[in-house]
Design an enzyme around this catalytic site. Structure first.
Site, PDB file in Angstrom:
ATOM      1  CB  SER A  78      -0.718   0.215   1.101  1.00  0.00           C
ATOM      2  OG  SER A  78      -2.113   0.489   1.039  1.00  0.00           O
ATOM      3  CG  ASP A  85      -5.941  -3.772  -3.833  1.00  0.00           C
ATOM      4  OD1 ASP A  85      -6.801  -3.099  -3.651  1.00  0.00           O
ATOM      5  OD2 ASP A  85      -4.842  -3.666  -3.953  1.00  0.00           O
ATOM      6  CG  HIS A 141      -5.335  -2.294  -0.406  1.00  0.00           C
ATOM      7  ND1 HIS A 141      -4.591  -2.307  -0.670  1.00  0.00           N
ATOM      8  CD2 HIS A 141      -5.083  -1.579   0.924  1.00  0.00           C
ATOM      9  CE1 HIS A 141      -4.127  -1.809  -0.524  1.00  0.00           C
ATOM     10  NE2 HIS A 141      -3.763  -0.950   0.785  1.00  0.00           N
TER      11      HIS A 141
END
Lengths: 370, 370
Positions: free
Chosen positions: B147, B317, B350
């Site tokens: 991320s 995601d 995610h």
């Protein structure tokens, strides 16, 4: 927030029974009509509006002055042809454009606020059916709706199977998913976190929970658009500047757009109505209402005794994706109801049902005129 | 909100130059290390944390007491094996777990608040590079992150190409999309709408903008999970009740879960840090920093002169979908940099990079040990 309402309105002659067990006394339904009702009353089409929609389908909104929300679809010579059909659109119970909702007066003369009973989509539909009774319309040529409007169309079909000859449900679902509920809960928490919300008792105060309602609208608005659509419309383009400001202004066009959507919304919508209507949508599970099996909700339509159905989804709609429409179609098939189904390609995400999608125009016209 | 910090910390010996044109004087970087640094300092791995992460990678969080955020991945015998590697994880500039951020004292002795300069991901990376200088680590065995951690890994590769021999970027992007910016803007507006925010000047007050920060966290949290994952985890199950309450309590488990996520977050995170770090992420566009062409950001890695890269995405995601990783891979290919890429299947959206995805463990270990 809401201006005087030039709508037609109908005072329900009897208390409206609600899924929560209460009955709503003295309720009013505000509505608009477009096109002439035939002598045999056989050409009426009920269009159901979405979460933040209203009865101003094909005429200017009295608060914003903007065109009706479905003017591209409803009007003379348009896919829902008002030269041919009598189109009725009513503000749902719980909303704030003239129908009874939390901003309305309770029997004690004060606004209902959070004392207003929690309603369901089926309760909204009970209100619509009562309006049709009042108008003397026994059987609709069609019931039509997108998003929450489609939920009402499906709920009408499930609960009043004789009431419509055609059911056109666009970009919708028969149940709210965990993700749908989650996004709505964010919006509700944003409103309730606003000190101006005052536990819903803000009517008559100078300040209303606009900041919370704007945040709720912003979060919801993202779910109405597709990622690709947002990228095409805004990308990373800056708003009225040539370089990043290194501050917290709306540097990016998408930020400016969202802020505009949020603040504009507060001028025309009541925060408590937003709470109640999102709750109704989250409660929607038509299968659960009918013993747990969605097909059982539609047995009244077996072998063409009830309505013909048409379901439309959009390939970029991630709020109510195609799988949700397909789920309904499978249930209708299992119930033996006649149904057609199309997934249309459109870049606009969930909002496609409101936007320039010529293929949708053809489907709508073909289904209603056929 | 933030407890005394038992981290190691490093006071930067020189002002930190920032993309906004200012320089941050007297900045401190708080960090943790795990595993022994080899005599030749050749076994150091820098792990970069995500938006709301911190340096407590593989040890208990001092505020919450919860296990480190990547304990399943980092430790003795684990995919990032601390028997073998010296793992460094530093709190980013702008955050609130010991590194200098808006809650820190400005030169005038008062908290920075919104006077803190707006920073970028590259600024965070400049801080990390300064820390590595201080630790005497010239070249990392690897830089790793998921991320926003992956954004830092890519930014380090782009701006300090000699600094790492391997770059492992997971569930990330080289630029924030319009939809990414939109969700962050909702969160920022929720914080700024909270009257307790007080234009960021809430330090020392009894009340902090917890309500706004909780809404921001709730909105963001939805984007970390997949629709299917939410359905599997919560569906439409009710929370501690057998029937709907027809009220505005958290009837559904997903509502209860989100509220818990929101309120728990406010106990460990500073609202202004949330504003600054989301802004930094929204500003991320590594191509733009390098003349507009992403491949030009990575020319320092051509023909294996710099790092080997590994990109990992997850099929569910939707925050940083596979297309974003592929975009980086194409740029690396165009730059002639060695890169491997895998899209893993995982139900968790995610957040997969933090959760039980054995295939990720194998990819991480394989890339780092290879």
């Amino acid at each position: 927030m809401t201006a005087p309402d030039p709508s037609l309105s109908y005072a329900l002659p009897a208390p409206l029974p609600l899924d929560g067990g209460q009955a709503l006394e003295g309720a009013t339904i505000a509505y608009q009509t477009y096109g002439k009702l035939a002598a045999d009353k056989g050409n009426a089409i009920l269009v159901c509006h979405a979460l933040t929609g209203d009865q101003y389908l094909a005429s200017a909104h009295p608060v914003t002055g903007k065109p009706g929300w479905w003017e591209r679809t409803v009007g003379p010579g348009k896919p829902i042809d008002t030269d041919r059909y009598h189109v009725i659109c009513a503000n749902v119970i719980g909303s704030c454009m003239g129908s009874t909702g939390p901003a309305s007066e309770a029997p004690d003369g004060k606004p209902w606020g959070m004392r207003f009973p929690v309603i369901t989509v089926r309760d909204m539909v009970r209100g619509l059916a009562a309006l049709l009774d009042g108008l003397g319309i026994e059987r609709l040529h069609a019931v039509v709706g997108g998003s929450m409007g489609g939920m009402q169309a499906l709920s009408l079909a499930a609960n009043f199977p004789e009431r419509a000859a055609r059911v056109l449900a666009i970009a919708t679902t028969a149940r709210h998913s965990a993700q749908n509920i989650a996004f709505h809960e964010v919006g509700r928490q944003a409103i309730m976190a606003d000190p101006n919300w005052r536990e819903g008792d803000y009517y008559g105060h100078d300040s209303t929970p606009d900041a919370g309602l704007a945040v709720a609208r912003m979060a919801a608005h993202i779910t109405y658009l597709s990622e690709a659509g947002l990228t095409e419309k805004f990308g990373r383009r800056l708003q009225d500047r040539s370089a990043k400001s290194f501050g917290f202004d709306a540097d990016f066009q998408v930020e400016s757009y969202l802020r505009y959507q949020g603040s504009g919304f507060t001028r025309r919508f009541d925060a408590n109505s937003y709470l109640y209507i999102t709750r109704a949508m989250d409660y929607l599970d038509i299968a659960e209402e009918h013993g747990g099996k969605l097909a059982d909700a539609f047995t009244g339509h077996a072998m063409g005794r009830g309505a013909r159905f048409c379901l439309v989804s959009f390939d970029t709609d991630w709020l109510y994706p195609t799988a949700e429409s397909r789920h309904v179609v499978h249930a209708l098939n299992a119930a033996g109801a006649p149904v057609s189904f199309v997934e249309l390609s459109s870049p606009f995400g969930h909002d496609s049902f409101l936007l320039d999608v010529p293929a949708l125009d053809r489907v709508v016209k073909g289904f209603l005129d056929g």
